[in-house]
Design a protein around this motif. Structure first.
Motif, short mmCIF file in Angstrom:
data_model
loop_
_atom_site.label_atom_id
_atom_site.label_comp_id
_atom_site.label_asym_id
_atom_site.label_seq_id
_atom_site.Cartn_x
_atom_site.Cartn_y
_atom_site.Cartn_z
N GLU A 11 26.10 70.43 6.36
CA GLU A 11 25.77 71.38 7.56
C GLU A 11 24.67 71.17 8.50
OE1 GLU A 11 27.96 75.41 5.91
OE2 GLU A 11 25.62 75.38 6.07
N GLY A 12 24.76 70.66 9.78
CA GLY A 12 23.70 70.37 10.68
C GLY A 12 23.05 71.52 11.32
N ALA A 13 21.65 71.30 11.57
CA ALA A 13 20.95 72.34 12.39
C ALA A 13 21.22 72.32 13.75
CB ALA A 13 19.46 71.88 12.14
N ARG A 14 21.97 71.32 14.38
CA ARG A 14 22.23 71.36 15.68
C ARG A 14 23.02 72.67 16.05
NH1 ARG A 14 24.16 66.03 14.54
NH2 ARG A 14 22.61 64.36 15.02
N ALA A 15 23.79 73.10 15.17
CA ALA A 15 24.62 74.36 15.48
C ALA A 15 23.89 75.35 15.33
CB ALA A 15 25.93 74.29 14.71
N ALA A 16 22.61 75.64 14.84
CA ALA A 16 21.76 76.67 14.70
C ALA A 16 20.54 76.64 15.66
CB ALA A 16 21.28 76.67 13.26
N ARG A 19 15.71 79.21 12.96
CA ARG A 19 14.77 78.31 12.31
C ARG A 19 15.52 77.46 11.54
NH1 ARG A 19 10.88 81.62 8.07
NH2 ARG A 19 10.07 82.27 10.14
N PRO A 20 15.20 76.38 11.23
CA PRO A 20 16.20 75.29 10.31
C PRO A 20 16.28 75.75 8.96
CG PRO A 20 13.87 74.31 10.85
CD PRO A 20 14.12 75.50 11.71
N PRO A 21 17.28 75.41 8.07
CA PRO A 21 17.18 75.96 6.71
C PRO A 21 16.26 75.33 6.06
CG PRO A 21 18.85 74.12 7.35
CD PRO A 21 18.25 74.51 8.62
N GLY A 54 20.34 69.39 8.19
CA GLY A 54 19.86 70.14 9.20
C GLY A 54 18.35 70.20 9.36
N ALA A 55 17.58 68.93 9.26
CA ALA A 55 16.20 69.24 9.34
C ALA A 55 15.75 67.91 10.14
CB ALA A 55 15.59 68.93 7.98
#
Length: 243
Positions: A11-16, A19-21, A54-55
């Motif tokens: 799961e990437g952070a681009r979709a969030a 705050r990144p995981p 996702g970082a």
């Protein structure tokens, strides 16, 4: 659907947008092993791993100062379960079980032996495996020095054999139209062209992909060598007259 408490490594952070995981070493190492299985060691970069968890790439360096540090943690994770005591039996049978267990652990991941080679983890899986191996030999009255060198020989043989095994089975060109690193037909042609009778006789085995049989044979040689070790004389001595 994955729950927020168990995010999928890919799961990437681009979709969030928030705050990144939060990174942790275990989740990141597992994501690295999944990338390894999907694309191989050469494609495993810190940037691709950062995308997978996702970082930002820089955030990974808080857990892994170098890529070698990452490989060491991956190698440690691969040996999970290998240190469990082998079934009761003769020391040689128990040692054989442990060596096969390590080979299976390395084969469970694409380029697993390449990842493991050259790492020196002090984690519980790696040290626990070595502890179990040495314990088997010390329990059979091998000297501490001989037990330690025997473990080095078994581990080095297992890693080296598996390294060659995985290299030989690596696919060739982009569409597998080109031969991979192992080219049995090329070896046969070269031997025939040079008229080498001893190699000709050995070709059926040299070109065989029965790596389990190759491994078992080499491991048995090590075991038989250990049987010939004199456990009462000077360290490393061999009993006279033993076959």
């Amino acid at each position: 659907m994955s729950s927020p408490s168990t995010p999928h490594p890919a799961e990437g952070a681009r979709a969030a947008r928030g705050r990144p995981p939060r990174l942790d070493q275990g989740r990141t190492a597992q994501a690295a092993l999944e990338l390894l299985d999907a694309a191989g060691l050469d494609a495993l970069t810190m940037r691709r791993l950062a995308d997978a968890v996702g970082a930002q790439a820089g955030a990974l360096y808080r857990h892994f100062a170098t890529k070698q540090d990452l490989l060491t943690v991956m190698a440690e994770r691969m040996l999970e379960g290998c240190s469990a005591p082998p079934p009761e039996g003769d020391w040689s049978e128990r040692l054989t079980v442990l060596a096969h267990r390590m080979r299976a652990a390395l084969l469970a991941h694409r380029d697993g032996a390449r990842v493991y080679a050259g790492t020196h983890s002090t984690g519980p899986n790696t040290l626990g495996f070595a502890e179990t191996l040495i314990g088997v030999l010390r329990g059979a009255s091998f000297r501490d020095e001989d037990a330690a060198r025997a473990v080095l020989a078994v581990v080095n043989f297992t890693v080296g054999h598996t390294l060659e095994e995985q290299a030989a089975l690596r696919p060739g060109g982009p569409d597998a139209a080109e031969p991979g690193p192992a080219d049995p037909d090329g070896l046969r042609r070269a031997v025939a062209a040079q008229g080498l009778p001893h190699l000709t006789a050995a070709l059926p085995v040299l070109t065989s992909t029965d790596f389990a049989a190759h491994f078992a044979f080499g491991l048995n040689l090590l075991v038989q060598g250990l049987r010939a070790t004199d456990r009462n004389g000077p360290a490393g001595a061999v009993e006279a007259g033993r076959p």
